[in-house]
Design an enzyme around this catalytic site. Structure first.
Site, short mmCIF file in Angstrom:
data_model
loop_
_atom_site.label_atom_id
_atom_site.label_comp_id
_atom_site.label_asym_id
_atom_site.label_seq_id
_atom_site.Cartn_x
_atom_site.Cartn_y
_atom_site.Cartn_z
N ASP A 159 -6.54 -5.06 -4.50
CA ASP A 159 -5.12 -4.66 -4.41
C ASP A 159 -5.14 -3.17 -4.07
O ASP A 159 -4.71 -2.34 -4.86
CB ASP A 159 -4.42 -4.94 -5.75
N HIS A 209 7.70 -1.14 -4.36
CA HIS A 209 8.40 -1.82 -3.26
C HIS A 209 9.91 -1.59 -3.24
O HIS A 209 10.69 -2.53 -3.03
CB HIS A 209 8.07 -3.32 -3.28
N ASN A 251 4.95 -0.21 -1.64
CA ASN A 251 4.00 0.03 -2.72
C ASN A 251 4.53 1.06 -3.73
O ASN A 251 5.73 1.27 -3.84
CB ASN A 251 2.61 0.39 -2.20
N ARG A 252 3.62 1.68 -4.49
CA ARG A 252 4.05 2.39 -5.71
C ARG A 252 4.35 3.86 -5.51
O ARG A 252 3.69 4.55 -4.73
CB ARG A 252 2.98 2.24 -6.80
N HIS A 260 5.55 -8.16 3.68
CA HIS A 260 4.72 -8.62 2.57
C HIS A 260 4.41 -10.12 2.70
O HIS A 260 4.49 -10.85 1.71
CB HIS A 260 5.40 -8.31 1.24
N SER A 261 4.04 -10.56 3.90
CA SER A 261 3.66 -11.97 4.05
C SER A 261 2.34 -12.25 3.35
O SER A 261 1.42 -11.44 3.37
CB SER A 261 3.53 -12.33 5.53
N TYR A 262 2.28 -13.42 2.74
CA TYR A 262 1.04 -13.91 2.13
C TYR A 262 0.51 -14.97 3.09
O TYR A 262 1.22 -15.91 3.44
CB TYR A 262 1.31 -14.60 0.80
N GLU A 271 -0.80 -5.70 4.16
CA GLU A 271 0.44 -4.93 4.34
C GLU A 271 0.11 -3.62 5.05
O GLU A 271 -0.57 -2.77 4.50
CB GLU A 271 1.07 -4.63 2.98
C1 GLA Z 1 1.64 -5.30 -3.71
C2 GLA Z 1 1.11 -4.61 -4.89
C3 GLA Z 1 0.55 -5.60 -5.84
C4 GLA Z 1 1.58 -6.64 -6.21
C5 GLA Z 1 2.13 -7.26 -4.96
C6 GLA Z 1 3.27 -8.18 -5.26
O1 GLA Z 1 0.65 -5.79 -2.92
O2 GLA Z 1 0.14 -3.64 -4.58
O3 GLA Z 1 0.09 -4.95 -6.99
O4 GLA Z 1 2.62 -6.04 -6.94
O5 GLA Z 1 2.58 -6.28 -4.09
O6 GLA Z 1 2.99 -9.07 -6.29
#
Ligand code: GLA
Length: 390
Positions: free
Chosen positions: A292, A149, A123-124, A220-222, A356
């Site tokens: 998010d 990331h 994350n950020r 980071h699996s969807y 995540e």
């Molecule tokens: C994380 C971030 C989101 C986005 C996804 C990838 O979950 O928090 O804002 O950037 O990754 O698209």
């Protein structure tokens, strides 16, 4: 300050072992069927799409199988989880993970991080920097003014060394060199994926450093529990054991506060459809373009799930177990159909969600958040389990 939250105690280890022993004894012996009539993928991708040389190293697709008939595919390119086939309520194998048929697909969609192992910092990090022991470390701003990331080329884009341990588990290692992407210290990273007989993917992360640094690894699996390519994820019902979450500013940096979820669309303490409140007029949902956000998990250990989700069509239930204090619940708000997934489906808006497990975003710049610092001599070790049942 030590990274104490990442060190499992003996009690935790024993609890974990008992949990696994118990689960293994009750491994389901279901009849598995493959459905070849729908648009959903029901087989793993061909290995050939993953056989390349990148950065001078060979990439491949590795297959894990368990005794219950589930299958997973993993590539050492970015240590991505590519596919995961588990039985639905009718015993049909269903691919519950979004991904691509080849490495080019993962590269093109890099900014979405489908199935990727994320590092060095998940994350950020605000303003693409952090301060450690009074020294400022400048990073690459790949998300507006912030680092997301890991930066320009995170662990998701690196070629890892792979060693298949046995038919159901694989070890991936990577050396992130001192100052790679601006982070101090040579960081040795190990990620082990195991497909257990009770249809769980167990991910063990380990790291050590030779200089003080920060680490926050995640996967980071969807997920679309109805099967990748089966449309919206908004009817999935989700529950998260969190009384609080970390609100963000307009560019998704935590304000530093922990706000209660009670009375807000962030209250998932009782099972609620993802889409039930996602369009509510709420500043936080506006900033995130949906969910998010980092959920502050209640006190827990690896033996009890901290979140679950159920696919409305498939009946497949995902339970998430982790040693991490936070969960980034992301509802695919940036998905826009621009990528073609395995088997030809498009990655349409909100057709999947991510859970995540992590330390909180921007922790190195947020003194009140649990520390993500790792010192030489200490071992970062953390386990997350994604378990599937029907
Ligand atoms: C994380 C971030 C989101 C986005 C996804 C990838 O979950 O928090 O804002 O950037 O990754 O698209």
């Amino acid at each position: 300050m030590q990274n104490t939250l990442k060190k499992p105690t003996l009690a935790l280890t024993i609890a974990g072992s008992i949990f696994f022993a118990a689960c293994n004894q009750s491994a389901p012996k279901s009849t598995i069927m493959r459905d070849s009539t729908s648009t959903k993928t029901t087989a793993l991708p061909a290995a050939t799409g993953f056989e390349q040389t990148i950065d001078g190293k060979k990439t491949e697709l590795y297959v894990l199988k368990n005794k219950s008939g589930a299958e997973a595919a993993i590539t050492n390119y970015g240590a991505h989880l590519v596919s995961l086939l588990v039985p639905d309520k009718n015993g049909k194998l269903t691919d519950v993970i979004l991904g691509f048929d080849d490495i080019a697909g993962f590269q093109k969609a890099g900014g979405a991080y489908y199935g990727a192992t994320i590092g060095r910092y998940g994350n950020r990090l605000a303003k693409a920097k952090f301060i450690l022991d009074g020294k400022e470390y400048k990073l690459f701003a790949n998300n507006g003014p912030n680092t997301l990331h890991g930066g320009k080329k995170g662990f998701d884009s690196m070629v890892w060394d792979a060693k298949q341990i046995d038919s159901s588990s694989i070890e991936l290692t990577y050396l992130s060199k001192d100052m790679e992407e601006g982070f101090p210290g040579n960081l040795k990273v190990k990620v082990v994926y195991t497909l257990t007989d009770d249809n769980a993917v167990k991910i063990t992360y380990e790291a050590s450093t030779d200089k003080k640094t920060v680490v926050n690894l995640t996967n980071h699996s969807y997920f679309n529990l109805n099967g990748q390519g089966s449309g919206t994820a908004l009817n999935h019902v989700v529950q998260i054991d969190a009384d609080g979450y970390t609100p963000v500013d307009s560019i998704l940096i935590p304000t530093g506060k922990i706000e209660p979820v009670k009375g807000t669309p962030f209250d998932f303490t009782t099972a609620t459809a993802i889409g039930a409140r996602i369009e509510t007029a709420n500043e936080q949902l506006k900033f995130g373009k949906g969910y998010d956000h980092n959920f502050v998990l209640k006190k827990h250990d690896i033996s009890t799930p901290i979140a679950n989700a159920v696919g409305d069509k498939s009946g497949i239930k995902l339970e998430v177990f982790t040693e991490e204090p936070g969960l980034q619940f992301y509802t695919g708000n940036f998905m826009n159909g621009s990528n073609t997934l395995k088997g030809g489906a498009k990655d349409e808006h909100r057709t999947a969600f991510a859970m995540e497990t992590q330390h909180y975003p921007d922790s190195p710049n947020q003194p009140s958040f649990p520390s993500t610092m790792l010192k030489p001599g200490a071992v970062y070790k953390t386990v997350t389990i994604y378990k599937f049942s029907k």
